[in-house]
Design a protein around this motif. Structure first.
Motif, PDB file in Angstrom:
ATOM      1  N   ILE A  34      36.620 -41.884  17.884  1.00  0.00           N
ATOM      2  CA  ILE A  34      36.172 -40.986  18.954  1.00  0.00           C
ATOM      3  C   ILE A  34      35.331 -39.825  18.423  1.00  0.00           C
ATOM      4  CG2 ILE A  34      38.208 -39.475  19.002  1.00  0.00           C
ATOM      5  CD1 ILE A  34      37.938 -39.764  22.161  1.00  0.00           C
ATOM      6  N   ASP A  35      35.531 -39.456  17.165  1.00  0.00           N
ATOM      7  CA  ASP A  35      34.776 -38.337  16.590  1.00  0.00           C
ATOM      8  C   ASP A  35      33.556 -38.790  15.782  1.00  0.00           C
ATOM      9  OD1 ASP A  35      36.238 -39.479  14.550  1.00  0.00           O
ATOM     10  OD2 ASP A  35      36.966 -37.584  13.733  1.00  0.00           O
ATOM     11  N   GLU A  36      33.157 -40.066  15.938  1.00  0.00           N
ATOM     12  CA  GLU A  36      31.984 -40.586  15.238  1.00  0.00           C
ATOM     13  C   GLU A  36      30.986 -41.160  16.246  1.00  0.00           C
ATOM     14  OE1 GLU A  36      33.201 -43.303  12.162  1.00  0.00           O
ATOM     15  OE2 GLU A  36      34.374 -41.762  11.148  1.00  0.00           O
ATOM     16  N   PRO A  37      30.127 -40.314  16.802  1.00  0.00           N
ATOM     17  CA  PRO A  37      29.161 -40.802  17.786  1.00  0.00           C
ATOM     18  C   PRO A  37      28.101 -41.698  17.151  1.00  0.00           C
ATOM     19  CG  PRO A  37      28.713 -38.521  17.246  1.00  0.00           C
ATOM     20  CD  PRO A  37      29.998 -38.889  16.545  1.00  0.00           C
ATOM     21  N   VAL A  38      27.519 -42.545  17.977  1.00  0.00           N
ATOM     22  CA  VAL A  38      26.373 -43.353  17.578  1.00  0.00           C
ATOM     23  C   VAL A  38      25.131 -42.504  17.834  1.00  0.00           C
ATOM     24  CG1 VAL A  38      25.020 -45.394  18.185  1.00  0.00           C
ATOM     25  CG2 VAL A  38      27.514 -45.551  18.044  1.00  0.00           C
ATOM     26  N   VAL A  39      24.285 -42.369  16.815  1.00  0.00           N
ATOM     27  CA  VAL A  39      23.074 -41.554  16.942  1.00  0.00           C
ATOM     28  C   VAL A  39      21.868 -42.428  16.603  1.00  0.00           C
ATOM     29  CG1 VAL A  39      21.846 -39.509  16.129  1.00  0.00           C
ATOM     30  CG2 VAL A  39      24.353 -39.469  16.308  1.00  0.00           C
ATOM     31  N   LEU A  40      20.916 -42.468  17.533  1.00  0.00           N
ATOM     32  CA  LEU A  40      19.695 -43.250  17.350  1.00  0.00           C
ATOM     33  C   LEU A  40      18.492 -42.354  17.605  1.00  0.00           C
ATOM     34  CD1 LEU A  40      21.209 -46.082  19.399  1.00  0.00           C
ATOM     35  CD2 LEU A  40      20.413 -46.451  17.088  1.00  0.00           C
ATOM     36  N   GLU A  41      17.477 -42.484  16.769  1.00  0.00           N
ATOM     37  CA  GLU A  41      16.262 -41.685  16.906  1.00  0.00           C
ATOM     38  C   GLU A  41      15.090 -42.591  17.238  1.00  0.00           C
ATOM     39  OE1 GLU A  41      15.976 -39.452  13.264  1.00  0.00           O
ATOM     40  OE2 GLU A  41      17.358 -37.926  14.025  1.00  0.00           O
ATOM     41  N   VAL A  42      14.288 -42.154  18.219  1.00  0.00           N
ATOM     42  CA  VAL A  42      13.162 -42.948  18.692  1.00  0.00           C
ATOM     43  C   VAL A  42      11.912 -42.084  18.625  1.00  0.00           C
ATOM     44  CG1 VAL A  42      12.231 -44.263  20.629  1.00  0.00           C
ATOM     45  CG2 VAL A  42      14.706 -44.189  20.262  1.00  0.00           C
ATOM     46  N   THR A  43      10.843 -42.641  18.077  1.00  0.00           N
ATOM     47  CA  THR A  43       9.561 -41.939  17.997  1.00  0.00           C
ATOM     48  C   THR A  43       8.454 -42.858  18.500  1.00  0.00           C
ATOM     49  OG1 THR A  43       9.245 -42.700  15.728  1.00  0.00           O
ATOM     50  CG2 THR A  43      10.231 -40.526  16.022  1.00  0.00           C
ATOM     51  N   GLU A  44       7.291 -42.285  18.665  1.00  0.00           N
ATOM     52  CA  GLU A  44       6.070 -43.021  18.971  1.00  0.00           C
ATOM     53  C   GLU A  44       6.133 -43.843  20.246  1.00  0.00           C
ATOM     54  OE1 GLU A  44       4.556 -45.165  15.605  1.00  0.00           O
ATOM     55  OE2 GLU A  44       5.208 -43.619  14.227  1.00  0.00           O
ATOM     56  N   LEU A  45       6.575 -43.230  21.329  1.00  0.00           N
ATOM     57  CA  LEU A  45       6.542 -43.889  22.630  1.00  0.00           C
ATOM     58  C   LEU A  45       5.322 -43.406  23.399  1.00  0.00           C
ATOM     59  CD1 LEU A  45      10.327 -43.618  23.479  1.00  0.00           C
ATOM     60  CD2 LEU A  45       9.085 -45.707  22.933  1.00  0.00           C
ATOM     61  N   ASP A  46       4.729 -44.289  24.164  1.00  0.00           N
ATOM     62  CA  ASP A  46       3.541 -43.976  24.953  1.00  0.00           C
ATOM     63  C   ASP A  46       3.912 -42.977  26.049  1.00  0.00           C
ATOM     64  OD1 ASP A  46       1.323 -43.917  26.613  1.00  0.00           O
ATOM     65  OD2 ASP A  46       1.121 -46.097  26.734  1.00  0.00           O
ATOM     66  N   SER A  47       3.296 -41.811  26.030  1.00  0.00           N
ATOM     67  CA  SER A  47       3.639 -40.756  26.990  1.00  0.00           C
ATOM     68  C   SER A  47       3.174 -41.077  28.409  1.00  0.00           C
ATOM     69  CB  SER A  47       3.058 -39.413  26.541  1.00  0.00           C
ATOM     70  OG  SER A  47       1.643 -39.473  26.535  1.00  0.00           O
ATOM     71  N   MET A  48       2.300 -42.035  28.572  1.00  0.00           N
ATOM     72  CA  MET A  48       1.812 -42.420  29.901  1.00  0.00           C
ATOM     73  C   MET A  48       2.636 -43.556  30.513  1.00  0.00           C
ATOM     74  SD  MET A  48      -0.516 -40.221  30.304  1.00  0.00           S
ATOM     75  CE  MET A  48      -1.233 -40.783  31.806  1.00  0.00           C
ATOM     76  N   GLN A  49       3.382 -44.262  29.698  1.00  0.00           N
ATOM     77  CA  GLN A  49       4.168 -45.414  30.138  1.00  0.00           C
ATOM     78  C   GLN A  49       5.480 -44.963  30.781  1.00  0.00           C
ATOM     79  OE1 GLN A  49       3.434 -48.889  29.874  1.00  0.00           O
ATOM     80  NE2 GLN A  49       5.268 -49.030  31.113  1.00  0.00           N
ATOM     81  N   VAL A  50       5.943 -45.700  31.781  1.00  0.00           N
ATOM     82  CA  VAL A  50       7.249 -45.468  32.389  1.00  0.00           C
ATOM     83  C   VAL A  50       8.207 -46.500  31.802  1.00  0.00           C
ATOM     84  CG1 VAL A  50       8.555 -45.394  34.544  1.00  0.00           C
ATOM     85  CG2 VAL A  50       6.182 -44.613  34.494  1.00  0.00           C
ATOM     86  N   TYR A  51       9.406 -46.035  31.426  1.00  0.00           N
ATOM     87  CA  TYR A  51      10.384 -46.894  30.753  1.00  0.00           C
ATOM     88  C   TYR A  51      11.711 -46.923  31.497  1.00  0.00           C
ATOM     89  CZ  TYR A  51       7.282 -46.366  26.693  1.00  0.00           C
ATOM     90  OH  TYR A  51       6.208 -46.364  25.852  1.00  0.00           O
ATOM     91  N   ASP A  52      12.446 -47.987  31.282  1.00  0.00           N
ATOM     92  CA  ASP A  52      13.850 -48.074  31.664  1.00  0.00           C
ATOM     93  C   ASP A  52      14.645 -48.118  30.363  1.00  0.00           C
ATOM     94  OD1 ASP A  52      13.339 -48.166  34.409  1.00  0.00           O
ATOM     95  OD2 ASP A  52      13.130 -50.347  34.389  1.00  0.00           O
ATOM     96  N   THR A  53      15.748 -47.386  30.327  1.00  0.00           N
ATOM     97  CA  THR A  53      16.563 -47.341  29.118  1.00  0.00           C
ATOM     98  C   THR A  53      17.926 -47.957  29.401  1.00  0.00           C
ATOM     99  OG1 THR A  53      17.363 -45.118  29.613  1.00  0.00           O
ATOM    100  CG2 THR A  53      15.392 -45.285  28.243  1.00  0.00           C
ATOM    101  N   PHE A  54      18.478 -48.604  28.380  1.00  0.00           N
ATOM    102  CA  PHE A  54      19.748 -49.302  28.486  1.00  0.00           C
ATOM    103  C   PHE A  54      20.609 -48.995  27.267  1.00  0.00           C
ATOM    104  CE2 PHE A  54      16.470 -51.714  30.574  1.00  0.00           C
ATOM    105  CZ  PHE A  54      17.034 -52.094  31.768  1.00  0.00           C
TER     106      PHE A  54
END
Length: 158
Positions: A34-54
């Motif tokens: 419970i004290d170890e979160p999952v951490v993910l980093e995301v870069t370089e996404l198109d600022s004009m694009q619309v996304y769905d996240t899961f």
């Protein structure tokens, strides 16, 4: 030979996924503390694009609950943070697991946020913590078993 052909077919189907922009998993080992979160980093996404996240989760038969509670944070490059508390059903009323897969492992693709635009350039940090607890307990399950991997998937919206 049959397993080899099945493996090749799975790889080909996965590589044809034109909507996927990002997908990464973190292995949890034997349990998710419970004290170890999952951490993910995301870069370089198109600022004009619309996304769905899961949020993507792989579970096995050791998972003791029929639902999953998560606390998520999406931190923007300039520091703004959005926090959500989410609940997902993991099993059908008859006790069979939802999700896709063969054998004991099931993969669930759980909607996180729809219609997202990543307008700031830089790194977006996603933090996922579980908040599962037994009925009547105030504290969360300190070592949640049965979840093998947790990840994040970002798809281009059509």
């Amino acid at each position: 030979m049959r397993n080899v052909l099945l493996g090749i077919l799975i790889i080909l189907c996965a590589s044809c996924d034109s909507k996927q922009e990002y997908h990464s998993y973190i292995s949890l080992g034997d349990s998710w503390k419970i004290d170890e979160p999952v951490v993910l980093e995301v870069t370089e996404l198109d600022s004009m694009q619309v996304y769905d996240t899961f949020i993507t989760v792989r579970n096995n038969n050791e998972y003791p609950y029929s639902n999953l509670f998560l606390i998520t944070e999406m931190q923007f490059p300039r520091g703004r943070t959005i926090t959500d508390t989410l609940e997902y059903e993991m099993a059908n009323p008859d006790g069979t697991w939802m999700g896709d897969g063969f054998g004991d492992i099931k993969e669930s693709k759980l909607i996180y946020r729809e219609g997202v635009r990543f307008r700031e350039s830089g790194t977006y940090t996603f933090t996922i913590k579980h908040a599962v607890r037994k009925n009547g307990n105030i504290d969360g399950d300190s070592n949640l078993e049965g979840l093998t991997e947790v990840g994040l998937r970002i798809e281009k919206q059509e």
